[in-house]
Scaffold this active site. Structure first.
Site, PDB file in Angstrom:
ATOM      1  N   HIS A 166      55.974  94.256  67.567  1.00  0.00           N
ATOM      2  CA  HIS A 166      54.559  93.905  67.717  1.00  0.00           C
ATOM      3  C   HIS A 166      53.959  93.724  66.330  1.00  0.00           C
ATOM      4  O   HIS A 166      54.258  94.496  65.419  1.00  0.00           O
ATOM      5  CB  HIS A 166      53.832  95.018  68.478  1.00  0.00           C
ATOM      6  CG  HIS A 166      52.343  94.927  68.407  1.00  0.00           C
ATOM      7  ND1 HIS A 166      51.647  93.861  68.943  1.00  0.00           N
ATOM      8  CD2 HIS A 166      51.410  95.732  67.846  1.00  0.00           C
ATOM      9  CE1 HIS A 166      50.349  94.045  68.719  1.00  0.00           C
ATOM     10  NE2 HIS A 166      50.174  95.166  68.058  1.00  0.00           N
ATOM     11  N   GLU A 205      61.023  71.943  65.337  1.00  0.00           N
ATOM     12  CA  GLU A 205      62.012  72.818  65.970  1.00  0.00           C
ATOM     13  C   GLU A 205      61.423  73.882  66.894  1.00  0.00           C
ATOM     14  O   GLU A 205      62.159  74.672  67.486  1.00  0.00           O
ATOM     15  CB  GLU A 205      62.908  73.439  64.900  1.00  0.00           C
ATOM     16  CG  GLU A 205      63.629  72.322  64.146  1.00  0.00           C
ATOM     17  CD  GLU A 205      64.931  72.732  63.485  1.00  0.00           C
ATOM     18  OE1 GLU A 205      65.195  73.931  63.378  1.00  0.00           O
ATOM     19  OE2 GLU A 205      65.674  71.824  63.093  1.00  0.00           O
TER      20      GLU A 205
HETATM   21  O1  2HA Z   1      48.455  97.876  68.544  1.00  0.00           O
HETATM   22  O2  2HA Z   1      49.209  97.563  66.029  1.00  0.00           O
HETATM   23  O3  2HA Z   1      50.362 100.409  65.713  1.00  0.00           O
HETATM   24  C1  2HA Z   1      48.441  98.972  67.731  1.00  0.00           C
HETATM   25  C2  2HA Z   1      48.944  98.677  66.398  1.00  0.00           C
HETATM   26  C3  2HA Z   1      49.130  99.831  65.500  1.00  0.00           C
HETATM   27 ZN    ZN Z   2      48.481  95.979  67.234  1.00  0.00          ZN
END
Ligand code: 2HA
Ligand code: ZN
Length: 265
Positions: free
Chosen positions: A133, A163
């Protein structure tokens, strides 16, 4: 983990404690470095993370994860404080710490989302190992000025670099703005991950999943590059573009299973 977090910080995607990574490790490989019967402590999934989701499919699995409140910029210099190796226990709630978080730290606040995403991706691809993330700058900027519709958002990104359709032929899933760190956003992300390896959290960031650190980083990096081209050109008259027929030719050349319904042919 050290190299990836350092790269993400250097690219400006993970300010302060932004971003988190979890990486499913091979038990035999871990056993070469750690005594697997030595549990340093068991960490409850506290507060909004109270585990009311079923992690049974991950029982006994070992992950290396970034810590809550920890900064990506500091991981490379002190991995043992900023990262932890955790195991999902057989019967108890919470997770077993096998290494790291030496200052009493805990896994990322997004651990429920990560675990749910691992379960969803492992069903789609048994070789999936990484969930990442991040808050990539141009991807985030694009959230404010582009319609948050999966087909339209994916199509725009596919048009931005030749691409793109070959790198993420499955497109981008999008969740509306939701409260982060909760099981609800975890469940919604995992649901999207049944069909997408990339999920945008509106006005927050992106989730990526893949077989390796390179593949997952590369997915997010490619989206971010395309979003950057979009943000550099969105306010200018568009004179040229990659046509849908050309994207189809690319997808066929690279023999990828692409979202045909995301093209207008
Ligand atoms: O979404 O990005 O960890 C929470 C963060 C911090
Ligand atoms: Zn985050």
């Amino acid at each position: 983990m050290c190299k990836t977090t350092a790269n993400m910080y250097r690219l400006g995607w993970d300010e302060r404690n932004g971003g988190n990574i979890s990486y499913l490790l091979d038990e035999k490989e871990v056993a070469e470095y750690l005594n697997l019967s030595n549990v340093i402590r068991t960490i409850p999934l506290m507060g909004v993370n109270a585990a009311d989701f079923d992690a049974t499919p991950l029982q006994g699995k070992i992950f290396i994860v970034t810590g809550t409140g920890k900064y990506f910029k500091n991981v490379e210099g002190d991995p043992e404080t900023n990262l932890g190796v955790i195991r999902i226990p057989k019967y108890k709630k919470g997770v077993e710490l096998l290494w790291g978080f030496t200052d009493g730290g805990r896994p990322t606040s997004e651990l429920p989302s990560h675990l749910m995403c691992h379960m969803a991706r492992l069903k789609a691809d048994p070789d999936n190992r990484v969930v990442m993330h991040s808050h990539p700058t141009h991807t985030l900027a694009m959230n404010y000025v582009h319609e948050l519709n999966e087909k339209k958002f994916t199509h725009t990104l596919w048009e931005m670099c030749t691409e793109c359709i070959a790198v993420f032929p499955d497109g981008i899933g999008i969740l509306p703005w939701m409260l982060c760190g909760t099981n609800e956003i975890g469940k919604a992300t995992a649901k999207k991950m049944e069909e997408f390896r990339l999920v945008v959290w509106a006005m927050h960031g992106i989730y990526g999943a893949g077989k390796s650190m390179d593949e997952t980083f590369g997915l997010i990096e490619t989206v971010e590059k395309a979003a950057q081209i979009y943000m550099l050109t969105a306010h200018l008259p568009r004179i040229n573009t990659i046509k849908d027929e050309e994207m189809q030719q690319l997808a066929e050349l690279f023999k990828v299973n692409y979202r045909k319904d995301f093209l207008n042919l």
